[in-house]
Write an enzyme that holds these catalytic residues in place. Structure first.
Site, PDB file in Angstrom:
ATOM      1  N   HIS A   1      43.645 -30.770 -54.119  1.00  0.00           N
ATOM      2  CA  HIS A   1      44.858 -31.279 -54.772  1.00  0.00           C
ATOM      3  C   HIS A   1      44.516 -31.764 -56.183  1.00  0.00           C
ATOM      4  CE1 HIS A   1      47.140 -31.076 -50.961  1.00  0.00           C
ATOM      5  NE2 HIS A   1      45.928 -31.240 -50.453  1.00  0.00           N
TER       6      HIS A   1
ATOM      7  N   HIS B   1      48.981 -30.795 -45.111  1.00  0.00           N
ATOM      8  CA  HIS B   1      48.534 -31.906 -45.962  1.00  0.00           C
ATOM      9  C   HIS B   1      49.054 -33.252 -45.445  1.00  0.00           C
ATOM     10  CE1 HIS B   1      47.605 -34.286 -49.438  1.00  0.00           C
ATOM     11  NE2 HIS B   1      48.834 -34.303 -49.923  1.00  0.00           N
TER      12      HIS B   1
ATOM     13  N   HIS C   1      48.741 -27.657 -58.520  1.00  0.00           N
ATOM     14  CA  HIS C   1      48.321 -27.236 -57.179  1.00  0.00           C
ATOM     15  C   HIS C   1      49.496 -27.209 -56.212  1.00  0.00           C
ATOM     16  CE1 HIS C   1      48.092 -31.677 -56.687  1.00  0.00           C
ATOM     17  NE2 HIS C   1      48.435 -31.419 -55.434  1.00  0.00           N
TER      18      HIS C   1
ATOM     19  N   ALA D   1      26.831 -14.889 -67.420  1.00  0.00           N
ATOM     20  CA  ALA D   1      27.126 -16.319 -67.374  1.00  0.00           C
ATOM     21  C   ALA D   1      28.030 -16.579 -66.182  1.00  0.00           C
ATOM     22  CB  ALA D   1      27.811 -16.778 -68.655  1.00  0.00           C
ATOM     23  N   TRP D   2      27.703 -17.668 -65.441  1.00  0.00           N
ATOM     24  CA  TRP D   2      28.568 -18.103 -64.350  1.00  0.00           C
ATOM     25  C   TRP D   2      28.279 -19.552 -64.025  1.00  0.00           C
ATOM     26  CZ3 TRP D   2      27.023 -15.177 -59.198  1.00  0.00           C
ATOM     27  CH2 TRP D   2      25.650 -15.149 -59.066  1.00  0.00           C
TER      28      TRP D   2
END
Length: 258
Positions: A69, A79, A73, A60-61
């Protein structure tokens, strides 16, 4: 016994514990909402590639879509316009991402007034009680705001006059950005500036001063009430995104048990 062996031993016995400061990341995670005509970041989305089915019988993935952001975070210097010639996420030295946690508690004040501002006097009062700010420290503003982070409306707390969330004053933003001991600043809210900071001079002073002085920001932290005012060690682990202006991060603290 070496220092690292001591740490492993203390963790095994429970004398040293790990406090996770990272908010769970999901499609319900609140993200910053800018007014028109500004563009907004994507909400978190997860798309299944396979889940033990014909597309992948034994595995599973998923693919994920999110902005740099989003959720808990890190803000890198590039930025903000004042840090545009500074470091991207992958250029931040790991040593700057581990350091003493300095916790300033304004939770009672924020409960009474969501627009409360952190001032230099609050940090000076911390120093008067605990001693000078330690080298490479991260200042963490505890406001109790993380209690709202499962409800986007309460978390962003905006009305016709804009958002109402706690954060630093202009004077405090400059004070922290220029203090040689501080590597970064973290909050429980959606951004490192106060909700009203767009109307400050300069606008968004934490972004303006902090990121322009090779310091870093952390947002949407949880469990700050589990940290002592001093003595904990913060560990920040962003993705090393080349050219990244920010990155979702796993953030935790090492705390000595009482």
């Amino acid at each position: 016994m070496s220092t690292l062996q001591d740490v492993v031993s203390e963790l095994a016995t429970g004398r040293l514990r790990i406090v996770d400061l990272t908010a769970p990341l999901s499609e319900q995670t609140p993200v910053l909402q800018l007014p028109e005509p500004f563009a907004n970041t994507a909400n978190f989305q997860m798309q299944t590639i396979s889940a033990f089915d014909a597309a992948g019988p034994a595995w599973a993935w998923s693919n994920i879509t999110l902005g740099e952001h989003t959720g808990t975070h890190l803000d890198a210097p590039i930025h903000w316009i004042t840090g545009r010639d500074g470091k991207s996420v992958h250029q931040i030295e790991p040593a700057r991402l581990i350091g003493p946690a300095v916790v300033i508690d304004l939770s009672a004040e924020a409960a009474a007034n969501p627009d409360v501002l952190l001032e230099p006097e609050h940090l000076e009062a911390w120093e008067a009680q605990h001693g000078p700010l330690p080298h490479n420290c991260w200042v963490l503003l505890r406001t109790g705001w993380s209690e709202r982070n499962t409800d986007a409306q309460r978390f962003l707390n905006a009305d016709e006059n804009g958002p109402h969330t706690p954060g630093p004053s202009v004077a405090c933003a400059r004070w922290m950005a220029e203090h040689p001991a501080i590597s970064g600043f973290g909050v429980e809210t959606v951004g490192i500036d106060a909700g009203a900071a767009g109307g400050f001079e300069p606008g968004f002073p934490m972004h303006h001063y902090l990121l322009g002085n090779d310091r870093y920001g952390l947002t949407s932290l949880i469990n700050l009430d589990q940290l002592p005012a001093s003595g904990a060690v913060l560990v920040v682990a962003p993705l090393p995104i080349v050219g990244g202006t920010g990155s979702p991060a796993r953030v935790y603290a090492l705390v000595e048990s009482a």
